[in-house]
Design a protein around this motif. Structure first.
Motif, PDB file in Angstrom:
ATOM      1  N   ILE A 254     -64.335  87.653  27.064  1.00 55.45           N
ATOM      2  CA  ILE A 254     -63.647  86.534  26.419  1.00 55.45           C
ATOM      3  C   ILE A 254     -62.595  85.921  27.339  1.00 55.45           C
ATOM      4  N   THR A 255     -62.918  85.824  28.621  1.00 57.33           N
ATOM      5  CA  THR A 255     -61.927  85.322  29.575  1.00 57.33           C
ATOM      6  C   THR A 255     -62.274  83.962  30.166  1.00 57.33           C
ATOM      7  N   THR A 256     -63.320  83.320  29.720  1.00 62.06           N
ATOM      8  CA  THR A 256     -63.765  82.065  30.335  1.00 62.06           C
ATOM      9  C   THR A 256     -62.655  81.023  30.402  1.00 62.06           C
ATOM     10  N   ALA A 257     -61.894  80.881  29.324  1.00 61.57           N
ATOM     11  CA  ALA A 257     -60.872  79.838  29.269  1.00 61.57           C
ATOM     12  C   ALA A 257     -59.800  80.019  30.329  1.00 61.57           C
ATOM     13  N   ALA A 258     -59.559  81.248  30.753  1.00 60.34           N
ATOM     14  CA  ALA A 258     -58.494  81.511  31.722  1.00 60.34           C
ATOM     15  C   ALA A 258     -58.829  80.979  33.111  1.00 60.34           C
ATOM     16  N   HIS A 259     -60.074  80.611  33.352  1.00 55.60           N
ATOM     17  CA  HIS A 259     -60.510  80.148  34.672  1.00 55.60           C
ATOM     18  C   HIS A 259     -60.711  78.636  34.738  1.00 55.60           C
ATOM     19  N   ALA A 260     -60.503  77.951  33.637  1.00 57.91           N
ATOM     20  CA  ALA A 260     -60.796  76.513  33.585  1.00 57.91           C
ATOM     21  C   ALA A 260     -59.551  75.706  33.924  1.00 57.91           C
ATOM     22  N   ALA A 261     -59.487  75.187  35.149  1.00 56.93           N
ATOM     23  CA  ALA A 261     -58.341  74.388  35.588  1.00 56.93           C
ATOM     24  C   ALA A 261     -58.435  72.984  34.998  1.00 56.93           C
ATOM     25  N   ILE A 262     -57.425  72.614  34.177  1.00 57.19           N
ATOM     26  CA  ILE A 262     -57.384  71.302  33.529  1.00 57.19           C
ATOM     27  C   ILE A 262     -55.989  70.724  33.761  1.00 57.19           C
ATOM     28  N   PRO A 263     -55.891  69.502  34.267  1.00 54.09           N
ATOM     29  CA  PRO A 263     -54.556  68.919  34.500  1.00 54.09           C
ATOM     30  C   PRO A 263     -53.686  68.967  33.245  1.00 54.09           C
ATOM     31  N   GLY A 264     -52.441  69.413  33.418  1.00 55.23           N
ATOM     32  CA  GLY A 264     -51.497  69.461  32.311  1.00 55.23           C
ATOM     33  C   GLY A 264     -51.696  70.608  31.350  1.00 55.23           C
ATOM     34  N   VAL A 265     -52.523  71.587  31.748  1.00 55.09           N
ATOM     35  CA  VAL A 265     -52.821  72.722  30.865  1.00 55.09           C
ATOM     36  C   VAL A 265     -52.677  74.019  31.641  1.00 55.09           C
ATOM     37  N   SER A 266     -52.050  75.020  31.033  1.00 57.34           N
ATOM     38  CA  SER A 266     -52.086  76.375  31.566  1.00 57.34           C
ATOM     39  C   SER A 266     -53.324  77.060  31.016  1.00 57.34           C
ATOM     40  N   ALA A 267     -54.275  77.362  31.892  1.00 57.88           N
ATOM     41  CA  ALA A 267     -55.512  78.011  31.442  1.00 57.88           C
ATOM     42  C   ALA A 267     -55.225  79.397  30.884  1.00 57.88           C
TER      43      ALA A 267
END
Length: 356
Positions: free
Chosen positions: A183-196
């Motif tokens: 359940i760690t996929t979201a932690a690797h998604a770099a999105i401007p203005g967001v802490s993954a």
């Protein structure tokens, strides 16, 4: 080579990528509580005793029924492979050599079993939405030989850490939450203005945890229960009533509610509230052996040390750092005229408010 534990911060800053350095050093919001932790610790004074006849203070202590070389534990800290490829394994090995417990984070970047095999370990638990996974982690910790369960209760959601938001901080592909690998996929998604990392914890952590949940957890495990993230003495008393063997007075190193009271300022009222009914530990802002002695003089049983050891990890100096910390504790005790930790607990403390 460092002359003081605090020196590792500047050494690490010279080698770490800015987003990683900010992830470790940063606090939430305007970082008011981050600054308060240091200002409050700096404001504490000790009145030394003299002619104590001490030449080699005894730094050993008993924490949760086990004797350790000094009143210090390595705080639970996530994703240590960000700092060094061996991450938690290297720091756990150093903790074992130093004779102090290592607290394994739910978000460790190596599986808890590999870490627990290297050092006397406690397991830190975040409350997960997936209750089956949460139960599995508790069982795994017990089977791996962890001797305490430390439940962090001050993260219903992750505090808004603006350095991470501005850096669009995300984990690199080779760093994972090894205990939550599915359940760690979201932690690797770099999105401007967001802490993954914040996005990941929002999806994985349960915000609506109650005292009833803590009581159920207490009934489900035989491990000693440590409740971390206590600042209000009423909550400390309630944690004891729920079956906690220890509480950790902590504002999460200034990374949760910005504007929260400094941990060292909350310590005395918590100690008064629980009396002798449980151990009281402290974390947040500790940067030296003198800070450790100040906390003990104010009633703490032991102290968790975090960021300085991550900075030392970044420069491959964790053994040196823990040795230096023990020397700093020893020197502060010797200069205070304290033969042992019982004498430290009897020191007179004061405050110089102009420093804050």
């Amino acid at each position: 080579m460092a002359e003081a534990l605090a020196d590792y911060e500047s050494q690490a800053a010279a080698v770490l990528p800015t987003p990683v350095g900010d992830f470790v050093a940063g606090g939430s919001g305007t970082e008011t509580t981050l600054r308060l932790n240091r200002a409050a610790l700096d404001s504490v004074t000790l009145t030394p005793r003299v002619l104590a006849g001490v030449d080699e203070p005894d730094t050993t202590c008993s924490i949760l029924g086990t004797e350790f070389a000094m009143p210090v534990a390595v705080a639970p800290m996530a994703y240590q492979r960000l700092l060094h490829p061996e991450g938690e394994l290297l720091l756990a090995h150093a903790a074992a050599a130093a004779g102090v417990p290592f607290v394994i984070s739910t978000l460790s970047s190596y599986p808890l079993e590999k870490i627990a095999a290297l050092a006397p370990s406690w397991f830190q638990l975040y409350w997960l939405r997936d209750r089956a996974l949460l139960t599995s982690l508790v069982d795994r910790a017990a089977e791996a030989g962890c001797t305490a369960l430390m439940v962090t209760v001050d993260v219903p959601v992750m505090g808004r850490r603006l350095r991470d938001v501005r850096n669009a901080f995300a984990l690199p592909a080779d760093v994972v939450a090894a205990n939550l690998v599915d359940i760690t996929t979201a932690a690797h998604a770099a999105i401007p203005g967001v802490s993954a990392v914040a996005a990941h914890t929002a999806s994985a952590f349960e915000p609506a945890v109650s005292w009833h949940d803590l009581e159920r957890l207490r009934a489900s495990t035989e491990l000693p229960l440590v409740v971390k993230g206590i600042l209000d003495p009423r909550d400390a008393r309630r944690a004891v009533d729920a079956g906690a063997e220890a509480v950790v007075v902590s504002n999460h190193g200034g990374r949760q509610l910005d504007g929260a009271i400094a941990s060292i300022d909350a310590l005395g009222p918590v100690v008064d509230a629980v009396g002798n009914d449980c151990a009281v530990l402290l974390d947040s802002g500790v940067r030296s052996g003198t800070d450790v002695v100040k906390a003990l003089a104010l009633g703490a049983s032991a102290v968790l040390v975090g960021r300085p050891l991550l900075w030392a990890l970044a420069v491959e100096a964790v053994d040196e750092a823990l040795g230096l910390l023990r020397r700093e504790v020893r020197d502060a005790m010797l200069l205070s005229g304290c033969a042992d930790l019982a004498a430290v607990a009897g020191l007179t403390t004061g405050r110089v408010r102009w420093l804050s």
